[in-house]
Design an enzyme around this catalytic site. Structure first.
Site, PDB file in Angstrom:
ATOM      1  N   GLU A  71      25.216  44.577  13.420  1.00 16.91           N
ATOM      2  CA  GLU A  71      24.975  43.332  12.692  1.00 16.91           C
ATOM      3  C   GLU A  71      26.255  42.942  11.954  1.00 16.91           C
ATOM      4  O   GLU A  71      26.870  43.811  11.339  1.00 16.91           O
ATOM      5  CB  GLU A  71      23.842  43.516  11.676  1.00 16.91           C
ATOM      6  CG  GLU A  71      23.444  42.187  11.063  1.00 16.91           C
ATOM      7  CD  GLU A  71      22.265  42.296  10.079  1.00 16.91           C
ATOM      8  OE1 GLU A  71      21.754  43.404   9.869  1.00 16.91           O
ATOM      9  OE2 GLU A  71      21.900  41.257   9.540  1.00 16.91           O
TER      10      GLU A  71
ATOM     11  N   MET B 246      22.074  50.177   7.349  1.00 15.86           N
ATOM     12  CA  MET B 246      21.719  49.249   8.426  1.00 15.86           C
ATOM     13  C   MET B 246      20.398  49.657   9.058  1.00 15.86           C
ATOM     14  O   MET B 246      20.181  50.819   9.417  1.00 15.86           O
ATOM     15  CB  MET B 246      22.852  49.252   9.464  1.00 15.86           C
ATOM     16  CG  MET B 246      22.607  48.360  10.658  1.00 15.86           C
ATOM     17  SD  MET B 246      22.473  46.604  10.175  1.00 15.86           S
ATOM     18  CE  MET B 246      21.258  46.056  11.359  1.00 15.86           C
ATOM     19  N   GLU B 247      19.524  48.658   9.231  1.00 14.30           N
ATOM     20  CA  GLU B 247      18.133  48.891   9.602  1.00 14.30           C
ATOM     21  C   GLU B 247      17.879  48.999  11.102  1.00 14.30           C
ATOM     22  O   GLU B 247      16.765  48.700  11.555  1.00 14.30           O
ATOM     23  CB  GLU B 247      17.283  47.744   9.031  1.00 14.30           C
ATOM     24  CG  GLU B 247      17.489  46.371   9.712  1.00 14.30           C
ATOM     25  CD  GLU B 247      18.478  45.453   9.024  1.00 14.30           C
ATOM     26  OE1 GLU B 247      19.367  45.945   8.306  1.00 14.30           O
ATOM     27  OE2 GLU B 247      18.377  44.223   9.211  1.00 14.30           O
ATOM     28  N   ASN B 248      18.841  49.452  11.905  1.00 14.03           N
ATOM     29  CA  ASN B 248      18.633  49.587  13.352  1.00 14.03           C
ATOM     30  C   ASN B 248      17.267  50.195  13.648  1.00 14.03           C
ATOM     31  O   ASN B 248      16.859  51.149  13.007  1.00 14.03           O
ATOM     32  CB  ASN B 248      19.702  50.507  13.953  1.00 14.03           C
ATOM     33  CG  ASN B 248      21.069  50.242  13.386  1.00 14.03           C
ATOM     34  OD1 ASN B 248      21.570  49.149  13.508  1.00 14.03           O
ATOM     35  ND2 ASN B 248      21.637  51.234  12.717  1.00 14.03           N
TER      36      ASN B 248
ATOM     37  N   HIS C 182      14.549  49.429   1.211  1.00 11.68           N
ATOM     38  CA  HIS C 182      14.985  48.162   1.811  1.00 11.68           C
ATOM     39  C   HIS C 182      15.086  48.275   3.339  1.00 11.68           C
ATOM     40  O   HIS C 182      14.526  47.443   4.067  1.00 11.68           O
ATOM     41  CB  HIS C 182      16.333  47.765   1.198  1.00 11.68           C
ATOM     42  CG  HIS C 182      16.880  46.471   1.702  1.00 11.68           C
ATOM     43  ND1 HIS C 182      16.711  45.283   1.031  1.00 11.68           N
ATOM     44  CD2 HIS C 182      17.582  46.172   2.821  1.00 11.68           C
ATOM     45  CE1 HIS C 182      17.291  44.309   1.723  1.00 11.68           C
ATOM     46  NE2 HIS C 182      17.837  44.825   2.810  1.00 11.68           N
ATOM     47  N   GLU C 183      15.787  49.296   3.804  1.00  7.91           N
ATOM     48  CA  GLU C 183      15.965  49.418   5.263  1.00  7.91           C
ATOM     49  C   GLU C 183      14.623  49.693   5.943  1.00  7.91           C
ATOM     50  O   GLU C 183      14.342  49.179   7.018  1.00  7.91           O
ATOM     51  CB  GLU C 183      16.981  50.505   5.621  1.00  7.91           C
ATOM     52  CG  GLU C 183      18.344  50.373   4.947  1.00  7.91           C
ATOM     53  CD  GLU C 183      18.963  48.993   5.005  1.00  7.91           C
ATOM     54  OE1 GLU C 183      18.719  48.267   5.984  1.00  7.91           O
ATOM     55  OE2 GLU C 183      19.679  48.628   4.052  1.00  7.91           O
TER      56      GLU C 183
ATOM     57  N   HIS D  83      12.624  46.556   6.313  1.00  6.46           N
ATOM     58  CA  HIS D  83      13.120  45.688   7.391  1.00  6.46           C
ATOM     59  C   HIS D  83      12.383  45.936   8.704  1.00  6.46           C
ATOM     60  O   HIS D  83      12.397  45.079   9.584  1.00  6.46           O
ATOM     61  CB  HIS D  83      14.607  45.952   7.642  1.00  6.46           C
ATOM     62  CG  HIS D  83      15.536  45.045   6.883  1.00  6.46           C
ATOM     63  ND1 HIS D  83      15.350  43.691   6.764  1.00  6.46           N
ATOM     64  CD2 HIS D  83      16.697  45.304   6.222  1.00  6.46           C
ATOM     65  CE1 HIS D  83      16.341  43.156   6.069  1.00  6.46           C
ATOM     66  NE2 HIS D  83      17.178  44.118   5.716  1.00  6.46           N
TER      67      HIS D  83
HETATM   68  N1  B3K Z   1      21.301  44.165   7.444  1.00  9.13           N
HETATM   69  C1  B3K Z   1      22.325  45.020   6.917  1.00  9.13           C
HETATM   70  C2  B3K Z   1      23.575  44.298   6.541  1.00  9.13           C
HETATM   71  C3  B3K Z   1      24.465  43.983   7.672  1.00  9.13           C
HETATM   72  C4  B3K Z   1      25.768  43.410   7.167  1.00  9.13           C
HETATM   73  C5  B3K Z   1      26.647  42.964   8.258  1.00  9.13           C
HETATM   74  N2  B3K Z   1      27.954  42.599   7.769  1.00  9.13           N
HETATM   75  C6  B3K Z   1      21.851  45.803   5.746  1.00  9.13           C
HETATM   76  C7  B3K Z   1      20.707  45.244   5.017  1.00  9.13           C
HETATM   77  O1  B3K Z   1      20.722  44.166   4.482  1.00  9.13           O
HETATM   78  O2  B3K Z   1      19.715  45.902   4.989  1.00  9.13           O
HETATM   79 ZN    ZN Z   2      18.674  43.892   4.342  1.00 12.48          ZN
END
Ligand code: B3K
Ligand code: ZN
Length: 867
Positions: A124, A266-268, A300-301, A304
């Site tokens: 992302e 990062m929420e992969n 938070h993750e 998501h």
């Molecule tokens: N979604 C990611 C952030 C990605 C940032 C890319 N530059 C973490 C978050 O907001 O949970």
């Molecule tokens: Zn986020």
């Protein structure tokens, strides 16, 4: 065929959205991992959506090896530095693309890179295109299978999204693992990790009785520092079931902690990658604030998984759809588990300080931006934090029950798809019956509204009138502003502190007023004396409030307001009156007895939550105060804040000493009552350390400390007041922790913020420390980023701080533009400073603008600032 890429970065506009030309139903990836040349084979099933015979894919820093269509070599394509356009294609076909990439040269930490010898990915927003040519946009959802091949001894763990399907050994000491993710996802949620780790495992049984395997991977030797992360994960899973009715949807949830990471985490899907800062913690290495940060980011993750992954964004302009909502959810999680008031206070501080500053900057944008050059530049406080305030306002207007009905409808309508902010608001409106037409302006209008309140009391008729008006100043890219729908909570108090029941037009009214016009009048009836209004309670909207409070009214609210956020807010407003006067007139601060007594009352009231008292004693930071003035008087603000702190320390000395000493130290734990006690003690220490007679406290606390919160409390006080023991404490710390960069970050940060003219020398010396590395974003942020917020060093009037900043930014521009672009923000606000500073800063921006190969991240911001 090879073309050259165009020089000038181009902007994308929200209004130009068009649906993708093709659908990609499955993507099968094969990675042959090697540090300097990794081979990626990507096979996808593609269908044309509109009869198009040409497919334009994006890719960056890839070397193309082969293109096959339906298994046969295909020569009909054009490739440039940033694209691969394939022509004369059938309606449905299998596409195989093989590319070669060099993870070890990837210092930008986007795409596939090496973190301390382990492979990991960050896709992302647009990093997947550094792995293979693809329709790298969030509205292309495919089912992924991923096979990873690597050396078995060096990389025993090979991880990707979803469930493990199969594994086996290969020749030459290599092995492979195949993963399958059953949920269609956009490319930005793809992840791969390969390395050697220690593993903490656990399980969670979901509300429907399914057992989910939980696995946290950390660097060897760090598993004892992963327990809080695991507990936070289990708490998150339970909370999301209970409060939002949302259950986890895979059999496994993995988290990998890495040291080299551009953001927090990062929420992969099924495989979160985390900055180790938000995983690793134990008593001796992490502060209470770190523990709470871990809980919030793990939450938070995890959240998501539904708000972001199950329903994702149609395009990147919709980023706040997932981020604003998920920040709201993590804030609620932390508030339900800990102190709601303290959580709210901290988020209000972020909005009023740095978010309002962003609104007033050249990069000001609505929570749903209209124009973007580099998407990574829009992971901002506006999209995240103001975005969360917008969701909170919907929650305030609808109430919890209707809000949850809206969430339910949103998932019924959009699960498994890529949606828009409009879709979210429509679900909220349809489920609740509340008209949100005007409210939607919060998504498109940038800038901070100011709400002005004028009141009058009619003793004869016993009516109290509030005339409330709103205005939003033009912002950098948006001249015309309209009246917003603002929820505005108000309570009225008598002089004895009792609450007056709100009666409007003969009926009892809720405390919530709805502002929808440029100006409105509210008349409260049966008001038996001239009241004190508590305005914008709970900070029900992200606005600036203008009302001429008297000191007496604020003292009353500090004591009697029925909620802690209002009490805190009254105290902050009271301090702001003194600070503003001191800065404007250059005068010394003298506090009245009434003011001192209200602080004494807070310090001696044993019924109050100590964490709340600590917040109430915390002065607004320099950066927030800067936002109160049209022209920022850097030195005047520093002087006023130092003066106010000293005046409070002197006036409250006995109470501070008493609160400091009454701390009873049982054995360390991270329960909320213990955190609260430590936070109060440390704020008391920060005041007492200003007084010569108490300057030995910090060293004593440091020497006796068995936890990082107290250690940092002592070191911060020593740093802030430049105590005689400062050097000794800094040295002792560095000797103990030099081997651990993450723990050294706290030391780097103290060097960066040291409030004295020699801060720059200290920063330069710290850059020579064995734990420092310009390649590691955490190190850079803690040392250099902290310095950029240092009013003494960064803003030194000789320009040395700005020169240093310019040099660092130029260096980072070529290694890690994303980190450079985060750091540059203080420079963009140059126009707000005095003439000398303004021209010094501008000069540095001009040098940057003329830098060859300026990355588009910096280009976008520098252009906006110099315009
Ligand atoms: N979604 C990611 C952030 C990605 C940032 C890319 N530059 C973490 C978050 O907001 O949970
Ligand atoms: Zn986020």
């Amino acid at each position: 065929m090879q073309d050259t890429a165009s020089a000038q970065p181009v902007a994308k506009y929200r209004k130009d959205y068009t649906a993708p030309s093709h659908t990609i139903s499955t993507l099968d990836l094969l990675f042959k991992l090697h540090n300097t040349d990794t081979l990626v084979t990507a096979t996808s099933q593609v269908t044309s959506n509109n009869g198009a015979t040409e497919l334009a894919l994006v890719g960056e820093q890839l070397s193309l090896t082969e293109v096959l269509v339906d298994g046969k070599p295909w020569a009909d394509y054009v490739s440039t530095d940033e694209s691969l356009t394939i022509s004369n294609l059938p309606a449905t076909f299998e596409l195989t693309i093989t590319t070669q990439i060099n993870p070890s040269a990837n210092t930008a930490l986007e795409g596939l890179y090496l973190s301390d010898g382990a492979f990991c990915t960050q896709c992302e927003a647009e990093g997947f295109r550094r792995i293979t040519y693809f329709l790298d946009r969030p509205d292309v959802l495919a089912k992924y299978t991923t096979t990873i091949e690597a050396d078995k001894a060096e990389f025993p763990f090979l991880l990707s999204n979803g469930n493990k399907l199969a594994q086996g050994d290969l020749e030459n000491g290599r092995h492979w693992v195949k993963w399958e993710d059953p949920h269609p996802k956009p490319s930005y949620l793809f992840a791969l990790v390969a390395g050697d780790f220690d593993q903490l495992t656990d399980t969670f049984t979901t509300c429907s009785g399914r057992e989910v395997a939980l696995e946290i991977f950390v660097d060897k030797g760090n598993v004892d520092r992963a327990h809080h992360a695991m507990l936070s994960l289990k708490n998150s899973m339970k909370w999301d079931e209970e409060r939002f009715g949302l259950e986890y949807d895979l059999d496994i949830y993995m988290i990998v902690a890495v040291d080299f990471f551009n953001m927090g985490a990062m929420e992969n899907k099924g495989l979160n990658v985390f900055n180790s800062k938000f995983v690793l913690a134990d008593q001796s290495t992490a502060t209470d604030k770190d523990y709470l940060g871990i809980e919030a980011v793990i939450g938070h993750e995890y959240f998501h998984n539904w708000t972001g992954n199950r329903v994702t964004c149609r395009d990147w302009f919709q980023l706040s759809l997932k981020e604003g909502l998920t920040v709201f959810r993590d804030q609620e999680f932390s508030s339900d588990l800990g102190s709601r008031a303290v959580n709210r206070i901290n988020h209000v501080r972020i909005i009023r300080g740095p978010q309002f500053a962003e609104d007033a900057s050249p990069m000001s944008h609505p929570i749903r931006p209209e124009k973007v050059i580099e998407m990574n530049n829009f992971y901002t406080l506006t999209v995240y934090e103001k975005g969360s305030e917008v969701i909170r306002m919907i929650h305030t207007l609808l109430g919890e029950q209707a809000f949850q009905a809206g969430i339910k409808l949103y998932f019924e309508r959009h699960d498994g798809t890529a949606a828009t902010c409009d879709d979210f608001v429509a679900a909220m409106q349809d489920a609740s019956g509340v008209d949100l037409t005007q409210f939607k302006l919060w998504y498109s209008q940038s800038g901070t509204p100011t709400v002005t309140v004028v009141d009058s009391y009619d003793a004869q008729n016993k009516t109290y009138t509030l005339d409330i008006s709103q205005r939003t100043e033009p912002t950098a890219t948006q001249q015309e502003k309209h009246a917003l729908h603002i929820p505005f909570d108000v309570e009225l108090y008598r002089n004895d502190g009792s609450v007056i029941t709100p009666i409007i037009e003969g009926k009892e009214h809720s405390t919530l007023l709805q502002l929808t016009q440029d100006s409105q009048r509210f008349v409260f009836e049966q008001v038996d004396e001239a009241p004190t209004p508590s305005l914008l309670r709970e900070f029900t909207a992200p606005v600036k409030l203008e009302y001429s409070y008297t000191e007496q009214q604020l003292v009353l609210l500090m004591k009697c307001a029925t909620n802690e956020v209002s009490r805190w807010d009254a105290g902050q407003t009271l301090m702001s009156l003194y600070i503003k006067e001191a800065v404007s007139n250059g005068t010394d601060i003298t506090l009245s007895d009434d003011v001192l007594n209200s602080y004494k009352a807070l310090l001696t009231d044993t019924t109050l939550d100590s964490a709340f008292v600590a917040e109430a004693l915390t002065l607004p930071p320099h950066s927030e105060v800067s936002g109160w003035f049209d022209v920022i008087d850097v030195d005047g603000i520093s002087k006023a804040l130092t003066d106010l702190k000293l005046t409070l320390a002197k006036g409250l000395e006995a109470e501070l000493v008493n609160a400091y000493q009454s701390f009873t130290s049982e054995s360390y734990d991270i329960s909320h009552p213990s955190i609260a006690k430590r936070s109060l003690r440390n704020i008391c220490l920060s005041y007492l350390s200003c007084l010569p007679q108490h300057q030995d406290l910090a060293k004593a606390l440091f020497d006796g400390s068995d936890n990082m919160t107290d250690t940092m409390g002592a070191m911060s006080a020593a740093n802030q007041c430049d105590l005689a023991c400062r050097e000794a404490l800094m040295t002792a710390y560095s000797e103990r922790w030099a081997h651990d960069g993450l723990v050294m970050d706290k030391w780097f940060m103290l060097q960066g913020i040291k409030p004295s003219a020699d801060a720059l020398e200290g920063v330069k010396a710290a850059m020579e420390h064995s734990a420092f590395s310009m390649q590691n974003p955490n190190r850079v942020r803690n040392l250099i980023g902290a310095f950029f917020a240092n009013p003494y060093g960064f803003h030194a009037i000789d320009g040395s701080g700005y020169r240093f900043a310019g040099e660092m930014l130029a260096q980072l521009n070529s290694t890690n533009p994303q980190v450079a672009s985060r750091l540059i923000d203080p420079m963009l606000k140059f126009a707000r400073y005095d003439e000398t500073r303004k021209s010094l800063m501008r000069k540095e921006l001009e040098i940057l603008r003329d830098t060859p190969d300026l990355a588009k991240d910096l280009f976008e911001k520098v252009e906006a600032a110099l315009k």
